[in-house]
Design a protein around this motif. Structure first.
Motif, short mmCIF file in Angstrom:
data_model
loop_
_atom_site.label_atom_id
_atom_site.label_comp_id
_atom_site.label_asym_id
_atom_site.label_seq_id
_atom_site.Cartn_x
_atom_site.Cartn_y
_atom_site.Cartn_z
N UNK A 194 27.60 43.23 -28.05
CA UNK A 194 27.01 43.87 -29.24
C UNK A 194 27.62 45.25 -29.42
N UNK A 195 27.77 45.98 -28.30
CA UNK A 195 28.34 47.32 -28.38
C UNK A 195 29.77 47.28 -28.95
N UNK A 196 30.58 46.36 -28.46
CA UNK A 196 31.96 46.24 -28.95
C UNK A 196 31.96 45.80 -30.42
N UNK A 197 31.09 44.85 -30.73
CA UNK A 197 31.01 44.36 -32.12
C UNK A 197 30.65 45.50 -33.07
N UNK A 198 29.71 46.36 -32.66
CA UNK A 198 29.31 47.48 -33.52
C UNK A 198 30.45 48.49 -33.64
#
Ligand SMILES: [Zn+2]
Lengths: 347, 59
Positions: free
Chosen positions: A163-167
């Motif tokens: 999720x962090x990378x996607x954001x």
């Protein structure tokens, strides 16, 4: 193990809330309404996937959580070849992946022309997390019906990082290689609303923090200032749930692009050596295998024979437990508490 | 019915995903990103209020 099992699937008598009829068939097999809703959920997810994949994004359409196992390799293959998505492959190297898993990641991403990002958390930190899940009650019973505590801790970390990378990279979709049985049917596709879902994890995260320390927040949380800026959270999609392939067919597909089955892992994992340890802890504590639920679903759907499912959960190379306990740095007391005897040699 | 399902330990994060999916499917309402709050889904009563408000709005 002396506990008796369902005559149709492989659920054992220690499984939560299970009852048996006089033919020895379990209540989960008897409840056939579940079968109907699975097909409806799959149809609904197919339509949602079609809509979601319609638009292309720069620089990536999706991030794939890739453990190097057959399921994530096949998910990667579907994403690229069937759906034509531009992919960033993401691997969390937890320090216990089979060496062959890395060969497989290289071969498969190279064959598909996909970019690969590998992230390795602090090994001492990760070992403390796994030790905590093995020695303390961190997660609730409902969670542990489908997965061992150790694997859940690892997968939560994968999900948070994804999720962090996607954001960060503005990637709208997170693809994972879970199959039905590993996740609820409504979770084939869902909005990964980190803040909303995090509330349900607060309690277990607090227990993990108490056991391991505040470093937990650096790994399992996303700072509020980052979440405040989020306009739209990514969707999580488990593409494998939309396919109806038997395990050997998936293996054949990924072998065609260079994937090879690693040695040194148990019957239920094709990539992580720690799985054996997590299974042992789970069975010892709860009296059933964390794979019973998932494999029983495959048996009911006719995708696996009952004998094959049984041989998988019985393929637990317990002789490796002592070495794994060394690798995790378990104390003498922790080893004894887990029935593993005294340390052979300290890592 | 007013107590939080999460605080009572009844549901985990997949449980929340299951519930929101179930509500969308059964009541044919669209749950938007901004709807995903403890306010709307914290307890059985809160969910019931959310669903009836949405069904009335016809969305
Ligand atoms: Zn059964």
């Amino acid at each position: 193990m002396s506990s008796s099992r369902c005559a149709c699937c492989i659920l054992s008598s220690s499984f939560p809330s299970i009852t048996f009829d006089d033919q020895g068939v379990c209540s989960y097999c008897r409840d056939q309404t579940a079968g109907l809703s699975i097909d409806t959920a799959i149809e609904r997810a197919r339509a949602q996937v079609k809509e979601l994949f319609e638009h292309r994004h720069q620089p990536y359409d999706a991030i794939v959580c890739n453990s190097g196992g057959k399921d994530s390799s096949y998910t990667l293959m579907l994403a690229v070849q069937k759906y034509g998505l531009r992919i960033l492959s993401f691997t969390l190297d937890n320090g216990f992946l089979a060496p062959a898993a890395f060969d497989n990641i290289r071969k498969v991403t190279d064959a598909l022309g996909v970019e690969q990002l590998t992230y390795r958390p602090s090994l001492p930190f990760f070992r403390r997390v796994i030790r905590a899940t093995a020695t303390k009650p961190i997660y609730r019973e409902k969670t542990l019906m489908r997965i061992s505590a150790g694997c859940n801790a690892c997968i939560s970390l994968v999900n948070t990082m994804a999720v962090r990378i996607a954001l960060e990279k503005e990637i709208p979709i997170i693809l994972a290689g879970f199959t039905l049985g590993q996740i609820p049917t409504n979770a084939i596709i869902f909005r990964n609303h980190f803040r909303f879902l995090a509330e349900s994890r607060e309690e277990s995260l607090a227990r993990l923090t108490e056991a391991v320390g505040h470093e937990v927040e650096n790994y399992y949380d996303i700072p509020g200032r980052v979440l405040d800026r989020v306009a739209s959270y990514p969707h999580s999609v488990n593409l494998l749930c939309l396919e109806t392939l038997r395990e050997e067919e998936i293996v054949a597909k990924v072998e065609a692009i260079g994937w090879r089955k690693p040695t040194g892992v148990d019957g239920c994992s094709s990539n992580c050596e720690l799985n054996t340890f997590n299974n042992y802890v789970h069975e010892r504590r709860l009296g059933f295998s964390p794979y019973e639920w998932e494999l029983s679903l495959l048996v009911r759907k006719g995708l696996m024979s009952r004998a094959e499912a049984l041989s998988k959960i019985e393929d637990n190379p317990v002789e490796r437990l002592s070495r794994l306990a060394d690798g995790l740095g378990l104390t003498g007391e922790e080893r004894v508490g887990l029935g593993l005897g005294v340390a052979s040699s300290r890592a | 019915m007013d107590r939080s399902l999460i605080d009572q330990g009844i549901i985990d994060s997949f449980g929340l995903v299951e519930i929101t999916g179930f509500i969308e499917q059964e009541f044919r309402v669209k749950i938007r990103e901004e709807d995903m709050t403890r306010e709307a889904f914290g307890s059985m009563n809160k969910m019931a209020r959310f669903v009836s408000a949405r069904v009335e709005m016809g969305t």
